[in-house]
Design a protein around this motif. Sequence first.
Motif, PDB file in Angstrom:
ATOM      1  N   TYR A  50       0.836  -1.204   0.000  1.00 16.48           N
ATOM      2  CA  TYR A  50       0.000   0.000   0.000  1.00 16.48           C
ATOM      3  C   TYR A  50       0.873   1.256   0.000  1.00 16.48           C
ATOM      4  O   TYR A  50       0.554   2.247  -0.677  1.00 16.48           O
ATOM      5  N   ARG A  51       1.968   1.223   0.758  1.00 16.67           N
ATOM      6  CA  ARG A  51       2.863   2.386   0.787  1.00 16.67           C
ATOM      7  C   ARG A  51       3.433   2.672  -0.594  1.00 16.67           C
ATOM      8  O   ARG A  51       3.575   3.835  -0.992  1.00 16.67           O
ATOM      9  N   GLU A  52       3.752   1.634  -1.352  1.00 14.99           N
ATOM     10  CA  GLU A  52       4.291   1.829  -2.692  1.00 14.99           C
ATOM     11  C   GLU A  52       3.228   2.390  -3.637  1.00 14.99           C
ATOM     12  O   GLU A  52       3.520   3.272  -4.456  1.00 14.99           O
ATOM     13  N   ILE A  53       2.001   1.908  -3.500  1.00 13.28           N
ATOM     14  CA  ILE A  53       0.902   2.439  -4.320  1.00 13.28           C
ATOM     15  C   ILE A  53       0.694   3.916  -4.028  1.00 13.28           C
ATOM     16  O   ILE A  53       0.535   4.740  -4.947  1.00 13.28           O
ATOM     17  N   VAL A  54       0.709   4.264  -2.764  1.00 15.25           N
ATOM     18  CA  VAL A  54       0.523   5.661  -2.361  1.00 15.25           C
ATOM     19  C   VAL A  54       1.685   6.518  -2.842  1.00 15.25           C
ATOM     20  O   VAL A  54       1.493   7.654  -3.323  1.00 15.25           O
ATOM     21  N   ARG A  55       2.892   5.989  -2.748  1.00 13.96           N
ATOM     22  CA  ARG A  55       4.065   6.748  -3.183  1.00 13.96           C
ATOM     23  C   ARG A  55       3.953   7.128  -4.656  1.00 13.96           C
ATOM     24  O   ARG A  55       4.222   8.273  -5.048  1.00 13.96           O
ATOM     25  N   LYS A  56       3.542   6.189  -5.475  1.00 14.13           N
ATOM     26  CA  LYS A  56       3.400   6.469  -6.905  1.00 14.13           C
ATOM     27  C   LYS A  56       2.267   7.463  -7.163  1.00 14.13           C
ATOM     28  O   LYS A  56       2.376   8.342  -8.024  1.00 14.13           O
ATOM     29  N   ALA A  57       1.163   7.318  -6.418  1.00 17.52           N
ATOM     30  CA  ALA A  57       0.014   8.201  -6.631  1.00 17.52           C
ATOM     31  C   ALA A  57       0.334   9.637  -6.260  1.00 17.52           C
ATOM     32  O   ALA A  57      -0.241  10.576  -6.839  1.00 17.52           O
ATOM     33  N   ARG A  58       1.231   9.832  -5.313  1.00 16.71           N
ATOM     34  CA  ARG A  58       1.572  11.190  -4.868  1.00 16.71           C
ATOM     35  C   ARG A  58       2.194  12.034  -5.967  1.00 16.71           C
ATOM     36  O   ARG A  58       2.265  13.257  -5.850  1.00 16.71           O
ATOM     37  N   ARG A  59       2.637  11.404  -7.037  1.00 18.70           N
ATOM     38  CA  ARG A  59       3.182  12.170  -8.157  1.00 18.70           C
ATOM     39  C   ARG A  59       2.084  12.977  -8.849  1.00 18.70           C
ATOM     40  O   ARG A  59       2.365  13.954  -9.547  1.00 18.70           O
ATOM     41  N   ALA A  60       0.818  12.525  -8.668  1.00 16.40           N
ATOM     42  CA  ALA A  60      -0.302  13.160  -9.370  1.00 16.40           C
ATOM     43  C   ALA A  60      -1.177  14.008  -8.453  1.00 16.40           C
ATOM     44  O   ALA A  60      -1.586  15.114  -8.830  1.00 16.40           O
ATOM     45  N   VAL A  61      -1.473  13.518  -7.259  1.00 15.89           N
ATOM     46  CA  VAL A  61      -2.352  14.236  -6.329  1.00 15.89           C
ATOM     47  C   VAL A  61      -1.842  14.031  -4.908  1.00 15.89           C
ATOM     48  O   VAL A  61      -1.113  13.073  -4.632  1.00 15.89           O
ATOM     49  N   PRO A  62      -2.224  14.911  -3.979  1.00 14.87           N
ATOM     50  CA  PRO A  62      -1.865  14.676  -2.583  1.00 14.87           C
ATOM     51  C   PRO A  62      -2.548  13.399  -2.063  1.00 14.87           C
ATOM     52  O   PRO A  62      -3.739  13.199  -2.290  1.00 14.87           O
ATOM     53  N   VAL A  63      -1.779  12.565  -1.395  1.00 13.76           N
ATOM     54  CA  VAL A  63      -2.313  11.317  -0.847  1.00 13.76           C
ATOM     55  C   VAL A  63      -1.810  11.158   0.576  1.00 13.76           C
ATOM     56  O   VAL A  63      -0.611  11.315   0.837  1.00 13.76           O
ATOM     57  N   ARG A  64      -2.731  10.832   1.476  1.00 15.19           N
ATOM     58  CA  ARG A  64      -2.347  10.524   2.847  1.00 15.19           C
ATOM     59  C   ARG A  64      -2.578   9.036   3.093  1.00 15.19           C
ATOM     60  O   ARG A  64      -3.614   8.493   2.717  1.00 15.19           O
ATOM     61  N   LEU A  65      -1.621   8.393   3.717  1.00 17.05           N
ATOM     62  CA  LEU A  65      -1.784   7.004   4.143  1.00 17.05           C
ATOM     63  C   LEU A  65      -1.805   6.992   5.659  1.00 17.05           C
ATOM     64  O   LEU A  65      -0.827   7.362   6.308  1.00 17.05           O
ATOM     65  N   VAL A  66      -2.935   6.592   6.218  1.00 16.29           N
ATOM     66  CA  VAL A  66      -3.107   6.551   7.672  1.00 16.29           C
ATOM     67  C   VAL A  66      -3.213   5.084   8.080  1.00 16.29           C
ATOM     68  O   VAL A  66      -4.007   4.327   7.501  1.00 16.29           O
ATOM     69  N   ARG A  67      -2.438   4.684   9.069  1.00 11.31           N
ATOM     70  CA  ARG A  67      -2.464   3.282   9.513  1.00 11.31           C
ATOM     71  C   ARG A  67      -3.144   3.175  10.869  1.00 11.31           C
ATOM     72  O   ARG A  67      -2.782   3.868  11.821  1.00 11.31           O
ATOM     73  N   VAL A  68      -4.154   2.298  10.948  1.00 10.03           N
ATOM     74  CA  VAL A  68      -4.854   2.024  12.198  1.00 10.03           C
ATOM     75  C   VAL A  68      -4.242   0.779  12.816  1.00 10.03           C
ATOM     76  O   VAL A  68      -4.077  -0.240  12.123  1.00 10.03           O
ATOM     77  N   ARG A  69      -3.906   0.843  14.078  1.00  5.04           N
ATOM     78  CA  ARG A  69      -3.324  -0.317  14.754  1.00  5.04           C
ATOM     79  C   ARG A  69      -4.424  -1.297  15.132  1.00  5.04           C
ATOM     80  O   ARG A  69      -5.330  -0.977  15.899  1.00  5.04           O
ATOM     81  N   GLY A  70      -4.344  -2.490  14.578  1.00  6.51           N
ATOM     82  CA  GLY A  70      -5.373  -3.483  14.828  1.00  6.51           C
ATOM     83  C   GLY A  70      -6.541  -3.272  13.879  1.00  6.51           C
ATOM     84  O   GLY A  70      -6.851  -2.138  13.520  1.00  6.51           O
ATOM     85  N   ASN A  71      -7.151  -4.360  13.453  1.00  5.53           N
ATOM     86  CA  ASN A  71      -8.285  -4.259  12.542  1.00  5.53           C
ATOM     87  C   ASN A  71      -9.514  -3.807  13.312  1.00  5.53           C
ATOM     88  O   ASN A  71     -10.112  -4.556  14.064  1.00  5.53           O
ATOM     89  N   ARG A  72      -9.935  -2.558  13.100  1.00  2.95           N
ATOM     90  CA  ARG A  72     -11.018  -1.955  13.880  1.00  2.95           C
ATOM     91  C   ARG A  72     -12.358  -1.980  13.150  1.00  2.95           C
ATOM     92  O   ARG A  72     -13.374  -1.635  13.725  1.00  2.95           O
ATOM     93  N   GLY A  73     -12.361  -2.302  11.875  1.00  4.89           N
ATOM     94  CA  GLY A  73     -13.611  -2.366  11.130  1.00  4.89           C
ATOM     95  C   GLY A  73     -13.832  -1.147  10.255  1.00  4.89           C
ATOM     96  O   GLY A  73     -13.207  -0.092  10.418  1.00  4.89           O
ATOM     97  N   LEU A  74     -14.767  -1.299   9.304  1.00  5.03           N
ATOM     98  CA  LEU A  74     -15.010  -0.254   8.307  1.00  5.03           C
ATOM     99  C   LEU A  74     -15.432   1.073   8.925  1.00  5.03           C
ATOM    100  O   LEU A  74     -15.006   2.134   8.472  1.00  5.03           O
TER     101      LEU A  74
END
Length: 305
Positions: A50-74
Motif C-alpha cells: 500500500y505504501r508503494e501504491i501511495v508513493r506512486k500516486a503522490r506524483r499526481a495528487v496529494p495522498v495521505r496514508l493513515v495506519r490504524v493499529r489493529g483491525n477496527r472495522g469499516l
Amino acid sequence: MTASIVIPAYDVRPAYLAEAVESCLAQTFRGELELVVVDDGSGARSHRAYREIVRKARRAVPVRLVRVRGNRGLATARNVGIGAATGEVVVLLDADDLLAPRCVELAHAALDRSGLDLVYTDHEKRSADLSEVRHVRRKALFQRLLEQYAGTPSDPMLHATFLIHCHAFRRDALPASPFDPSYLVGDEVKLHATLSRDRPLRIGHLPEVLYHYRDNPDGICHSSLYPRLIRSIETILAAEMAHRLGEPVRTGRIGRCARTHAALYRHTTESGAVVEAPYLDYATQSIMDTSGLATPDFEFSPERP
C-alpha cells in the motif's frame, strides 16, 4: 473547490487497491482533490504494498496514508479517514472498487449547488476481473419513494438497502465521526436511516452509473461475515423503525427485489402488527412506483450478494 476520496483498506489485494487509486487519479474534477487511504490493521506485506501504491500516486495528487493499529472495522476506518480529510466534499470508495471518471465532479457539483447533505449514485456490479457487468442498479425509483415517504414508517430506507455504492457528502453536514463503530459491518445503513429521519429531503440522487462494484471473491459477501452483515442491518433497521413507531420491532430480511437488486425487509411490531410499505408487493418481492411516474426498466441477473 475541494474534495477528498476516502479509501479504507484491510488486507485487500494490492492489485485491487492500485486499480481503485488509478480510478481516483482519472477523475475529471477540476478543483483540489486529495486521497486518504486508511490501512485498517493490514499485515506487514499488504502495508508495504500500500505504501508503494501511495508513493506512486503522490506524483499526481496529494495522498495521505493513515495506519490504524489493529483491525477496527469499516466504521472506524471511515471515521479516521474522514477526520484526516480536508475536502469540503467526501466521497467514499471501497478499496476493491472503482469510481467512474466524472464521479467526484458530479457529486461535488450536486452538493455545492443544491444544499444537499448527501448524494448517492447508480452503480454497476462487475466480475472480479472487471470484464463482465453482472448487473446495473438504477435508483431513480428509490429516490421518488424517498421523496414521498422519508421520515415515516414507509421510508424506503427502512424497507430496502439501496443507497450503498456510491455516496458522497458535505463534511460540514455530518458529525465528525458519522459511522457507528459498534457495528463491524453494515454501519452505513444506520447513517442513511438517521439522515432520512432527521433531514428527509437533504438526500439526493445522481442518476448515472458512477461507481463500479467489484464482485471480489475475498469480499464480505463471500465470507463468513455475510450473515453478520445481514444481522447488523436487521438490527439497525429494527431500532430505527421502533424509534419512529414508539414500540419494539422485529425485522427480518425477506429476499432481494429482482428488478432493482435491493435487499428487502419486513417489520413486525411487538403486538404482532406487520408494517408494510405501500410500494412493496411482498408476495412477489417487487417494488412498485407510487409517485405516478413511469417506472424505469431495470436489468436483471439472479445473484446472491
